[in-house]
Motif scaffolding. Structure first.
Motif, PDB file in Angstrom:
ATOM      1  N   PRO A 146       0.811  -1.213   0.000  1.00 18.49           N
ATOM      2  CA  PRO A 146       0.000   0.000   0.000  1.00 18.49           C
ATOM      3  C   PRO A 146       0.852   1.273   0.000  1.00 18.49           C
ATOM      4  CG  PRO A 146       0.023  -1.011   2.180  1.00 18.49           C
ATOM      5  CD  PRO A 146       0.683  -1.981   1.242  1.00 18.49           C
ATOM      6  N   ASP A 147       0.288   2.330  -0.578  1.00 16.34           N
ATOM      7  CA  ASP A 147       0.926   3.650  -0.585  1.00 16.34           C
ATOM      8  C   ASP A 147       2.298   3.631  -1.246  1.00 16.34           C
ATOM      9  OD1 ASP A 147      -1.277   4.700   0.885  1.00 16.34           O
ATOM     10  OD2 ASP A 147      -0.378   3.948   2.745  1.00 16.34           O
ATOM     11  N   GLY A 148       2.471   2.745  -2.229  1.00 14.11           N
ATOM     12  CA  GLY A 148       3.731   2.703  -2.961  1.00 14.11           C
ATOM     13  C   GLY A 148       4.854   2.007  -2.248  1.00 14.11           C
ATOM     14  N   GLY A 149       4.543   1.400  -1.114  1.00 15.90           N
ATOM     15  CA  GLY A 149       5.572   0.710  -0.361  1.00 15.90           C
ATOM     16  C   GLY A 149       5.745  -0.732  -0.793  1.00 15.90           C
ATOM     17  N   TYR A 150       6.317  -1.553   0.105  1.00 20.35           N
ATOM     18  CA  TYR A 150       6.616  -2.947  -0.210  1.00 20.35           C
ATOM     19  C   TYR A 150       6.249  -3.833   0.977  1.00 20.35           C
ATOM     20  CZ  TYR A 150       9.233  -1.068  -4.135  1.00 20.35           C
ATOM     21  OH  TYR A 150       9.571  -0.412  -5.287  1.00 20.35           O
ATOM     22  N   VAL A 151       5.941  -5.084   0.665  1.00 16.86           N
ATOM     23  CA  VAL A 151       5.672  -6.084   1.690  1.00 16.86           C
ATOM     24  C   VAL A 151       6.677  -7.213   1.512  1.00 16.86           C
ATOM     25  CG1 VAL A 151       4.012  -7.718   2.644  1.00 16.86           C
ATOM     26  CG2 VAL A 151       3.225  -5.494   1.798  1.00 16.86           C
ATOM     27  N   ILE A 152       7.455  -7.498   2.552  1.00 11.82           N
ATOM     28  CA  ILE A 152       8.528  -8.478   2.484  1.00 11.82           C
ATOM     29  C   ILE A 152       8.073  -9.811   3.057  1.00 11.82           C
ATOM     30  CG2 ILE A 152      10.969  -8.910   2.979  1.00 11.82           C
ATOM     31  CD1 ILE A 152      10.487  -6.274   1.529  1.00 11.82           C
ATOM     32  N   ASN A 153       8.366 -10.887   2.327  1.00 11.76           N
ATOM     33  CA  ASN A 153       8.134 -12.238   2.830  1.00 11.76           C
ATOM     34  C   ASN A 153       9.324 -13.108   2.459  1.00 11.76           C
ATOM     35  OD1 ASN A 153       5.243 -12.701   3.981  1.00 11.76           O
ATOM     36  ND2 ASN A 153       4.920 -11.389   2.186  1.00 11.76           N
ATOM     37  N   GLY A 154       9.828 -13.862   3.424  1.00 11.21           N
ATOM     38  CA  GLY A 154      10.951 -14.753   3.154  1.00 11.21           C
ATOM     39  C   GLY A 154      11.867 -14.874   4.350  1.00 11.21           C
ATOM     40  N   GLN A 155      12.970 -15.590   4.151  1.00 11.00           N
ATOM     41  CA  GLN A 155      13.926 -15.842   5.224  1.00 11.00           C
ATOM     42  C   GLN A 155      15.325 -15.456   4.803  1.00 11.00           C
ATOM     43  OE1 GLN A 155      14.141 -19.940   6.531  1.00 11.00           O
ATOM     44  NE2 GLN A 155      15.929 -19.571   7.834  1.00 11.00           N
ATOM     45  N   LYS A 156      16.066 -14.896   5.728  1.00 11.27           N
ATOM     46  CA  LYS A 156      17.492 -14.641   5.570  1.00 11.27           C
ATOM     47  C   LYS A 156      18.237 -15.407   6.653  1.00 11.27           C
ATOM     48  CE  LYS A 156      17.341 -11.749   2.128  1.00 11.27           C
ATOM     49  NZ  LYS A 156      18.062 -11.983   0.838  1.00 11.27           N
ATOM     50  N   THR A 157      19.494 -15.701   6.410  1.00 11.83           N
ATOM     51  CA  THR A 157      20.266 -16.462   7.391  1.00 11.83           C
ATOM     52  C   THR A 157      21.702 -15.956   7.458  1.00 11.83           C
ATOM     53  OG1 THR A 157      20.731 -18.703   8.179  1.00 11.83           O
ATOM     54  CG2 THR A 157      21.042 -18.301   5.822  1.00 11.83           C
ATOM     55  N   TRP A 158      22.408 -16.351   8.502  1.00  7.44           N
ATOM     56  CA  TRP A 158      23.795 -15.968   8.764  1.00  7.44           C
ATOM     57  C   TRP A 158      23.961 -14.451   8.820  1.00  7.44           C
ATOM     58  CZ3 TRP A 158      25.264 -20.169  10.615  1.00  7.44           C
ATOM     59  CH2 TRP A 158      25.019 -21.392   9.979  1.00  7.44           C
ATOM     60  N   CYS A 159      22.992 -13.754   9.394  1.00 10.92           N
ATOM     61  CA  CYS A 159      23.038 -12.301   9.477  1.00 10.92           C
ATOM     62  C   CYS A 159      23.797 -11.876  10.735  1.00 10.92           C
ATOM     63  CB  CYS A 159      21.626 -11.724   9.487  1.00 10.92           C
ATOM     64  SG  CYS A 159      20.660 -12.199   8.032  1.00 10.92           S
ATOM     65  N   SER A 160      25.015 -11.431  10.544  1.00 14.68           N
ATOM     66  CA  SER A 160      25.865 -11.052  11.679  1.00 14.68           C
ATOM     67  C   SER A 160      25.299  -9.828  12.389  1.00 14.68           C
ATOM     68  CB  SER A 160      27.286 -10.747  11.198  1.00 14.68           C
ATOM     69  OG  SER A 160      27.873 -11.876  10.597  1.00 14.68           O
ATOM     70  N   ASN A 161      25.227  -9.923  13.710  1.00 15.44           N
ATOM     71  CA  ASN A 161      24.903  -8.794  14.589  1.00 15.44           C
ATOM     72  C   ASN A 161      23.470  -8.295  14.495  1.00 15.44           C
ATOM     73  OD1 ASN A 161      27.701  -8.864  15.216  1.00 15.44           O
ATOM     74  ND2 ASN A 161      28.125  -7.511  13.490  1.00 15.44           N
ATOM     75  N   ALA A 162      22.595  -9.019  13.808  1.00 17.31           N
ATOM     76  CA  ALA A 162      21.211  -8.564  13.672  1.00 17.31           C
ATOM     77  C   ALA A 162      20.483  -8.547  15.008  1.00 17.31           C
ATOM     78  CB  ALA A 162      20.457  -9.448  12.675  1.00 17.31           C
ATOM     79  N   HIS A 163      20.951  -9.331  15.981  1.00 15.91           N
ATOM     80  CA  HIS A 163      20.261  -9.408  17.271  1.00 15.91           C
ATOM     81  C   HIS A 163      20.422  -8.152  18.114  1.00 15.91           C
ATOM     82  CE1 HIS A 163      24.313 -10.990  17.646  1.00 15.91           C
ATOM     83  NE2 HIS A 163      24.271 -10.851  18.951  1.00 15.91           N
ATOM     84  N   PHE A 164      21.354  -7.278  17.761  1.00 12.75           N
ATOM     85  CA  PHE A 164      21.451  -6.015  18.494  1.00 12.75           C
ATOM     86  C   PHE A 164      21.501  -4.802  17.562  1.00 12.75           C
ATOM     87  CE2 PHE A 164      25.856  -7.652  18.153  1.00 12.75           C
ATOM     88  CZ  PHE A 164      26.485  -6.585  17.522  1.00 12.75           C
ATOM     89  N   ALA A 165      21.307  -5.006  16.272  1.00 12.63           N
ATOM     90  CA  ALA A 165      21.381  -3.902  15.313  1.00 12.63           C
ATOM     91  C   ALA A 165      20.177  -2.973  15.432  1.00 12.63           C
ATOM     92  CB  ALA A 165      21.474  -4.454  13.892  1.00 12.63           C
ATOM     93  N   ASP A 166      20.399  -1.705  15.129  1.00 11.88           N
ATOM     94  CA  ASP A 166      19.318  -0.724  15.093  1.00 11.88           C
ATOM     95  C   ASP A 166      18.524  -0.812  13.796  1.00 11.88           C
ATOM     96  OD1 ASP A 166      19.682   1.092  17.573  1.00 11.88           O
ATOM     97  OD2 ASP A 166      21.707   0.912  16.760  1.00 11.88           O
ATOM     98  N   ALA A 167      19.194  -1.188  12.717  1.00 11.64           N
ATOM     99  CA  ALA A 167      18.533  -1.351  11.420  1.00 11.64           C
ATOM    100  C   ALA A 167      19.314  -2.357  10.594  1.00 11.64           C
ATOM    101  CB  ALA A 167      18.429  -0.015  10.684  1.00 11.64           C
ATOM    102  N   ILE A 168      18.649  -2.895   9.586  1.00  9.93           N
ATOM    103  CA  ILE A 168      19.220  -3.972   8.778  1.00  9.93           C
ATOM    104  C   ILE A 168      19.137  -3.602   7.296  1.00  9.93           C
ATOM    105  CG2 ILE A 168      18.926  -6.394   8.089  1.00  9.93           C
ATOM    106  CD1 ILE A 168      17.614  -6.662  11.007  1.00  9.93           C
ATOM    107  N   LEU A 169      20.244  -3.759   6.596  1.00  9.57           N
ATOM    108  CA  LEU A 169      20.264  -3.561   5.150  1.00  9.57           C
ATOM    109  C   LEU A 169      19.860  -4.876   4.497  1.00  9.57           C
ATOM    110  CD1 LEU A 169      20.954  -1.560   2.857  1.00  9.57           C
ATOM    111  CD2 LEU A 169      23.247  -2.570   2.821  1.00  9.57           C
ATOM    112  N   LEU A 170      18.671  -4.899   3.935  1.00  2.85           N
ATOM    113  CA  LEU A 170      18.091  -6.109   3.352  1.00  2.85           C
ATOM    114  C   LEU A 170      18.241  -6.090   1.840  1.00  2.85           C
ATOM    115  CD1 LEU A 170      16.108  -8.627   3.359  1.00  2.85           C
ATOM    116  CD2 LEU A 170      14.259  -6.926   3.219  1.00  2.85           C
TER     117      LEU A 170
END
Length: 381
Positions: A146-170
């Motif tokens: 909606p509103d020109g945005g995006y809806v994400i579905n799926g899985q990523k793995t081996w993402c270093s430091n995601a458990h304490f990151a403020d934001a993630i580059l997907l």
């Protein structure tokens, strides 16, 4: 070491060394900061580096940084790697900052580049269960929302430091099918976005990497980093920085493993004399010292080439520096463990941590096999 460093860079390296000795100079300090090696990042220590201005060493001045380049970044990484400083979030944050600096909007630059200088951390979500070395096989999908945005579905793995990151580059697929290089797009995803779940993966290195699950995760249109469908080319443009960052960190780790080994074999006695006086160990030390010196020159020379022309992609040099430095770091740590015998294997000493840290370095950021393949292709093979 004979390198083309300015007086300011040498003073900066000395200041970082002093910080590492003060904050994490003893095993007791490091154990307290990392819960006996289970965590690679200590936020309070990271924040102290931010307050001193060290995290923004290569961030432009308009975003609160010092305006340095890759030589400065590699110098910083080498010293924190040598000092065993538990700020594992810096490497991924610097990689994300570099990507946003090249391709992001002004608002994204303020968030990420300014955020890094103030002590925020960032992670990258690229690999998937069926797509590791083959980035084109990514299947995590970003569909129009909606509103020109995006809806994400799926899985990523081996993402270093995601458990304490403020934001993630997907990196997700906005077009095409799995196997296509076109149709990949970068998104900046705040860590608290509804529909994103982070699940830790237990490894021999402790709590470092994660699975990410996206379920109807809605993002606004301005979360796109760069151009829609241009993610592959944006990734390629960042290879120099990513591989140099990993190499710089492992260069410091290799030197620390070497120095720890050297100290041990000078003191440990068998058959009435220091074990380092035996020819077999003396020659092994000579070989390792020579390899590490080669890595120093390669890291700093490649960094100088990047600073000379930041827009130029250096596939051969960046793959060479990542391949050589990580493999030398691994061999140095393994050789150190062998020379220290049972003490090298004991958790009471740092050598077993050096081994764990260096073993994975030849895998993340592109395996050694991938680096060799890339180098071979640059010769027309």
């Amino acid at each position: 070491m004979i390198l083309d460093l300015t007086d300011e860079q040498r003073a900066f390296a000395a200041a970082v060394d002093d910080f590492c000795r003060r904050e994490a100079g003893t095993r007791a300090q490091r154990d307290a900061l990392t819960d006996h090696g289970r965590h690679a990042h200590h936020q309070d220590t990271y924040q102290k580096l931010a307050d001193l201005g060290y995290l923004g060493v290569a961030i432009p001045e308009q975003f609160g940084g010092a305006g340095g380049g890759m030589v400065d970044t590699c110098l910083f990484l080498e010293r924190i790697g040598y000092g065993l400083l538990p700020v594992g979030g810096f490497a991924t944050s610097a990689i994300v900052a570099s990507a946003v600096q090249r391709s992001g909007s002004e608002a994204q630059k303020k968030t990420v580049l300014g955020g890094l200088t103030s002590g925020r951390t960032f992670s990258i979500a690229m690999s998937e269960p069926e797509a590791g070395s083959d980035v084109a096989a990514l299947a995590c999908r970003a569909a129009p929302g909606p509103d020109g945005g995006y809806v994400i579905n799926g899985q990523k793995t081996w993402c270093s430091n995601a458990h304490f990151a403020d934001a993630i580059l997907l990196v997700a697929r906005t077009g095409g099918a799995a196997g296509d290089h076109d149709g990949l797009t970068m998104f900046l995803v705040p860590a608290d976005t509804p529909g994103l779940r982070v699940s830790g993966i237990q490894t021999m290195g402790g709590k470092e990497v994660n699975d990410l699950y996206f379920t109807e995760c809605a993002l606004p249109a301005d979360s796109v980093v760069g151009t829609v469908g241009g993610g592959w080319w944006q990734l390629m443009a960042g290879l120099n920085v990513e591989r140099l960052i990993l190499a710089g960190l492992m260069l410091g780790t290799a030197q620390r493993a070497f120095d720890d080994t050297l100290d041990y074999i000078k003191q440990r006695k068998q058959f009435g004399r220091p074990i380092g006086s035996f020819q077999v160990l003396r020659h092994r030390i000579a070989d390792l010292a020579t390899e590490i010196e080669c890595c120093k020159l390669l890291v700093h020379r490649t960094a100088q080439l990047v600073d000379r022309d930041p827009a130029k992609v250096l596939p051969r040099e960046s793959s060479m520096v990542k391949l050589k430095t990580t493999e030398v770091a691994r061999e140095t740590a393994l050789a150190g463990m062998q020379m220290m015998g049972g003490y090298g294997y004991a958790s009471e000493y740092d050598m077993e941590r050096h081994v764990r840290a260096t073993l994975v370095s030849t895998i993340y950021g592109g395996t050694s096999e991938i680096q060799r393949d890339i180098i071979g292709k640059t010769y027309g093979l």
